[in-house]
Design a protein around this motif. Structure first.
Motif, mmCIF file in Angstrom:
data_model
loop_
_atom_site.group_PDB
_atom_site.id
_atom_site.type_symbol
_atom_site.label_atom_id
_atom_site.label_comp_id
_atom_site.label_asym_id
_atom_site.label_seq_id
_atom_site.Cartn_x
_atom_site.Cartn_y
_atom_site.Cartn_z
ATOM 1 N N HIS A 39 35.710 70.543 23.691
ATOM 2 C CA HIS A 39 35.521 70.031 25.055
ATOM 3 C C HIS A 39 34.194 69.286 25.105
ATOM 4 N N ARG B 220 33.491 67.170 27.883
ATOM 5 C CA ARG B 220 33.185 66.872 29.301
ATOM 6 C C ARG B 220 32.870 65.383 29.478
ATOM 7 N N ASN C 159 40.962 67.962 29.517
ATOM 8 C CA ASN C 159 40.954 68.644 30.821
ATOM 9 C C ASN C 159 39.728 68.288 31.653
ATOM 10 N N THR D 210 43.905 78.073 32.642
ATOM 11 C CA THR D 210 42.485 78.000 32.303
ATOM 12 C C THR D 210 41.798 76.909 33.107
ATOM 13 N N THR D 211 40.555 76.571 32.712
ATOM 14 C CA THR D 211 39.760 75.559 33.394
ATOM 15 C C THR D 211 40.538 74.251 33.561
ATOM 16 N N HIS E 84 47.997 75.498 24.704
ATOM 17 C CA HIS E 84 47.244 76.656 25.196
ATOM 18 C C HIS E 84 48.275 77.751 25.397
ATOM 19 N N HIS F 18 43.350 77.905 19.534
ATOM 20 C CA HIS F 18 42.524 79.114 19.677
ATOM 21 C C HIS F 18 43.370 80.392 19.670
ATOM 22 N N CYS G 83 35.712 83.683 27.717
ATOM 23 C CA CYS G 83 36.431 82.452 27.428
ATOM 24 C C CYS G 83 37.916 82.770 27.554
ATOM 25 N N LEU G 84 38.720 81.737 27.496
ATOM 26 C CA LEU G 84 40.179 81.930 27.505
ATOM 27 C C LEU G 84 40.795 81.209 26.319
ATOM 28 N N ASP H 34 36.668 75.131 20.099
ATOM 29 C CA ASP H 34 36.830 75.314 21.549
ATOM 30 C C ASP H 34 35.470 75.412 22.225
ATOM 31 N N ALA I 238 32.996 74.862 24.698
ATOM 32 C CA ALA I 238 33.373 74.500 26.072
ATOM 33 C C ALA I 238 32.190 74.740 27.001
ATOM 34 N N HIS J 252 29.698 74.973 30.011
ATOM 35 C CA HIS J 252 29.574 75.025 31.478
ATOM 36 C C HIS J 252 28.108 75.301 31.747
ATOM 37 N N ALA K 12 35.354 80.116 32.388
ATOM 38 C CA ALA K 12 35.645 80.504 31.001
ATOM 39 C C ALA K 12 35.136 79.421 30.062
ATOM 40 N N GLY K 13 34.494 79.822 28.984
ATOM 41 C CA GLY K 13 34.097 78.846 27.980
ATOM 42 C C GLY K 13 32.854 79.300 27.255
#
Ligand code: DOR
Ligand code: ZN
Length: 346
Positions: free
Chosen positions: A15, A17, A41, A106-107, A136, A174, A218-219, A247, A249, A251, A263-264
């Motif tokens: 991820h 972003r 995402n 998830t997110t 996922h 994952h 996390c997820l 993964d 991720a 935040h 999650a992340g």
């Protein structure tokens, strides 16, 4: 062994972003990895090839001078995805895969798939054209225990889907359970799986060590120790079905340290050092290159990197920052709870 020279690694699930966070986190990946499968995402999600092209351009604009990095773009599958756009995007090289998020898993997954019947026509076209599907793999039914959602997804969604479209090339992203490892190991040539760095290191106890630990949330959520051990065995086995997808991720801290935290786990900065530590513990340093540099390209039918890198084991622990700054706030780096002695040699 104090140095290990391997093909340059790739990250098959990442991820990045957008905006300030993209600018801050991208160098932590491009310093270590030659390519990465970039998750779509964003808000709003990347659903068309045109949007993927625009996102790629923003990533390339954020790349530090001198870094050699290729983002491999993905499209976010919705019930309105245009199969012709997917196939044309794949055949032109603009996209490398499509990502399936069950809606609500998830997110930023609320635009994902609610009724799997509605995406079968697109998945059939993808199977014909050889477009990989990144999945996922968790059910979203709130009555299913969060620790069982991966196993239930395999049984209720993934296996029936693969029975209907056996030619579809699927990456179980994952993977976090022994059930997932066993399913992929016995699943034939059209299924592979990514494993994250953190799921090789933590089990679910990490979330609750003396209090709630949002930076280990996390997820899919970390599972029991038996599952972590199965993941370690798969990753260090050399089995070509398993490859690294961090993964990572990010935040910013206020979004994680909250009454309803995101999650992340952000791990790009120290992932290779953590992995060398894990593979050394498992007496499997000779399998690290397969996991981080060879198995992923083989599954994606892409060439392996032409570049070589050297990982070095230092006597003193390598100092990694606890947090990195972004224009939007701080992001906490994954803490593996052991001293890391390995790092990429510069
Ligand atoms: O922990 C996660 N974070 N799991 C996901 O599936 C999404 C990701 C994110 O985008 O933050
Ligand atoms: Zn992810």
């Amino acid at each position: 062994m104090t140095t290990l020279t391997i093909r340059r690694p790739d990250d098959w699930h990442l991820h990045l972003r957008d905006g300030a966070v993209l600018n801050a986190v991208l160098p932590h990946t491009s310093e270590h990895f030659g390519r990465a499968i970039v998750m779509p995402n964003l808000v709003p999600p990347v659903v068309t090839t045109a949007q993927a092209n625009a996102y790629r351009e923003r990533i390339m604009a954020a790349l530090p001078a001198g870094h050699d990095f290729t983002p491999l773009m993905t499209l976010y599958l919705t019930e309105a995805t245009d199969a012709a756009d997917v196939v044309a995007g794949f055949e032109s090289g603009a996209i490398t895969a499509v990502k399936l998020y069950p809606a609500g898993a998830t997110t930023n997954s609320q635009s994902g798939v609610r009724n799997f019947e509605n995406v079968l026509p697109v998945l059939e076209r993808m199977a014909e054209a050889g477009v990989p599907l990144c999945v996922h793999g968790e059910v979203t039914d709130p009555s299913v225990d969060i620790f069982d959602r991966e196993a239930v997804f395999i049984e209720k969604v993934l296996e029936p889907l693969r029975q209907r479209i056996p030619q579809l090339r699927v990456i179980m992203e994952h993977v976090t359970t022994k059930d997932g490892v066993d399913y992929v190991s016995g699943g034939g040539d059209n299924i592979g799986a990514t494993i994250t760095t953190h799921h090789l290191i933590i089990n679910r106890n990490a979330l609750f060590m003396g209090g709630i630990r949002p930076h280990y949330y996390c997820l899919p959520i970390a599972k029991r120790e038996v599952h972590r051990l199965a993941l370690r065995k798969a990753a260090t086995s050399g089995n070509s079905r398993f490859f690294l997808g961090t993964d990572s991720a990010p935040h910013v801290d206020p979004l994680k340290e909250s009454a309803c935290g995101c999650a992340g786990v952000f791990s790009s900065t120290n992932t290779l050092g953590c992995l060398a530590h894990v593979f050394e513990e498992e007496n499997a340093l000779d399998k690290l290159e397969a996991f981080v540099s060879l198995n992923g390209p083989a599954f994606y039918r892409l060439p392996v990197s032409e570049q070589m890198v050297t990982l070095r084991r230092y006597d003193e622990p390598v100092a990694f920052p606890a947090k990195i700054e972004t224009g939007d706030g701080q992001v906490t780096l994954f803490d593996p709870m052991f001293a890391i002695h390995w790092n990429l040699e510069h």
